[in-house]
Design an enzyme around this catalytic site. Structure first.
Site, PDB file in Angstrom:
ATOM      1  N   THR A 142       0.848  -1.194   0.000  1.00 13.75           N
ATOM      2  CA  THR A 142       0.000   0.000   0.000  1.00 13.75           C
ATOM      3  C   THR A 142       0.885   1.247   0.000  1.00 13.75           C
ATOM      4  OG1 THR A 142      -1.543  -1.250   1.367  1.00 13.75           O
ATOM      5  CG2 THR A 142      -1.975   1.079   1.122  1.00 13.75           C
ATOM      6  N   THR A 156      11.354  -6.037   6.570  1.00  6.23           N
ATOM      7  CA  THR A 156      10.027  -6.532   6.944  1.00  6.23           C
ATOM      8  C   THR A 156       9.406  -7.301   5.789  1.00  6.23           C
ATOM      9  OG1 THR A 156       9.118  -4.436   6.246  1.00  6.23           O
ATOM     10  CG2 THR A 156       9.568  -4.686   8.574  1.00  6.23           C
ATOM     11  N   GLU A 174       9.030  27.235   1.108  1.00  5.49           N
ATOM     12  CA  GLU A 174      10.357  27.732   1.440  1.00  5.49           C
ATOM     13  C   GLU A 174      11.354  26.586   1.598  1.00  5.49           C
ATOM     14  OE1 GLU A 174      11.506  30.860   4.659  1.00  5.49           O
ATOM     15  OE2 GLU A 174       9.394  31.084   4.216  1.00  5.49           O
TER      16      GLU A 174
END
EC number: 3.6.5.-
Length: 450
Positions: free
Chosen positions: A145, A179, A254
């Site tokens: 995802t 993982t 910025e």
């Protein structure tokens, strides 16, 4: 107003989202039910925290955020957790089946079913803004995802909100611990897809944060909660100037103007100091000079790489708390005299400073000590190319054998996308190499070619 919309994608994004919003609420004195006792003006939209929270007529403060995951379990924790009343139920969006660590599922098959719903919710949030300044997107590179859906969403956001800035907070796969086996595939595919859609991407790698927790906070076995709270502090420091009034405030655009010399080179390295446990902080006086120096220690970085081998292109120091410009200038002057910190020769000044008077807040019962002042440094350095090189190498090892590729092709991807993405990253590594080359030599070489 200059509002920001946060979008948290996938398990990593949602869990970091939890940590961030928990911290924002503490910083602004907003209760878990969204009430804010200190805010006397009901519905008044001119307070600076309104960049991140919208206010209802009943005086409830609602985060300008969307949580998305393709499977429900993680978002269900938000739905039942302490802050369940804070969010509007429509802000928490879940699918029924997981992306299964597969970029193609997140980006093509399953992602496309839910993306219009998510964009619709984002549109509702943006309708409440008077002057939306951009999006903060939280996701991991390794998950299905986080990689697939986040990149799909960013493509669509570019179409719908072309000029708005998009900043990413991305969890980069750790060098040693993994993982998922297919992390390198997902990371390279997502980086390739989002490279042109993201204006600035702050990468965080779990292993670097594990090490910080172990070393600085003496946590022997850090959990994801420990990691996320630390990441929350960093995100809070980066966004503090948008949410509080300060002496030198920094706007989203910025950051880009000062940190991104070329559109593709938009991966600043994040360093935060002081990360210190309560028992230690009691005995130390952390001066501006000390915390500034700590930022240049590789041990405090959020991605494993060594800036001493690279060159700095730009540096943004965001101070918060009891800090005055005089101390900052002195600290930076000292840094500039050090030989270990090298700037590229085409960027002589290279320091931008933001100062915010709101001291850092800590989560009660957390591991971080309450300190008077903290600094978050965002630096664009050529050393982060090491992180890409590491990832590309892992990708090559697997792709040489075409391992696991059938899972992606089976979800409607073409094998050509892999090689295309890999070439794009090779180009990115090359780009980093070229910016680091001194310009004088560069001119001489060009002369020889003709």
């Amino acid at each position: 107003m200059r509002e920001c919309i946060s979008i948290h994608v996938g398990q990593a994004g949602v869990q970091i989202g939890n940590a961030c919003w928990e911290l924002y609420c503490l910083e602004h004195g907003i209760q878990p039910d969204g009430q804010m006792p200190s805010d006397k003006t009901i519905g008044g939209g001119d307070d600076s925290f309104n960049t991140f929270f919208s206010e209802t007529g009943a005086g409830k403060h609602v985060p300008r955020a969307v949580f998305v995951d393709l499977e429900p379990t993680v978002v269900d924790e938000v739905r039942t957790g302490t802050y369940r009343q804070l969010f509007h139920p429509e802000q928490l969006i879940t699918g029924k089946e997981d992306a299964a660590n597969n970029y193609a599922r997140g980006h093509y098959t399953i992602g496309k079913e839910i993306v219009d719903l998510v964009l619709d919710r984002v549109r509702k949030l943006s309708d409440q803004c008077t002057g939306l300044q951009g999006f903060l997107i939280f996701h991991s590179f390794g998950g299905g995802t986080g990689s697939g859906f986040a990149s799909l969403l960013m493509e669509r956001l570019s179409v719908d909100y072309g000029k708005k800035s998009k900043l990413e907070f991305a969890i980069y796969p750790a060098p040693q611990v993994s993982t998922a086996v297919v992390e390198p595939y997902n990371s390279i595919l997502t980086t390739h897809t989002t490279l042109e859609h993201s204006d600035c991407a702050f990468m965080v790698d779990n292993e670097a944060i594990y090490d910080i927790c172990r070393r600085n906070l003496d946590i022997e076995r850090p959990t994801y909660t420990n990691l996320n709270r630390l990441i929350g502090q960093i995100v809070s420091s980066i966004t503090a100037s948008l949410r509080f009034d300060g002496a030198l405030n920094v706007d989203l655009t910025e950051f880009q103007t000062n940190l991104v010399p070329y559109p593709r080179i938009h991966f600043p390295l994040v360093t935060y100091a002081p990360v210190i446990s309560a028992e230690k902080a009691y005995h130390e006086m952390l001066s501006v000079a000390e915390i500034t120096n700590a930022c240049f220690e590789p041990a405090n970085q959020m991605v494993k790489c060594d800036p001493r081998h690279g060159k700095y292109m730009a540096c943004c120091m965001l101070y918060r708390g009891d800090v005055v410009p005089k101390d900052v200038n002195a600290a930076i002057a000292t840094i500039k005299t050090k030989r270990t910190i090298q700037f590229v020769d085409w960027c002589p000044t290279g320091f931008k400073v933001g100062i915010n008077y709101q001291p850092p807040t800590v989560v009660p019962g957390g591991d971080l000590a309450k300190v008077q002042r903290a600094v978050c440094m965002l630096s664009n350095t050529t050393a982060i190319a090491e992180a890409w090189a590491r990832l590309d190498h892992k990708f090559d090892l697997m792709y040489a054998k075409r391992a696991f590729v059938h899972w992606y092709v089976g979800e409607g991807m073409e094998e050509g996308e892999f090689s295309e993405a890999r070439e794009d990253l090779a180009a990115l590594e090359k780009d980093y190499e070229e910016v680091g080359v001194d310009s004088v030599e560069g001119e001489a070489e060009e002369g020889e070619e003709y």
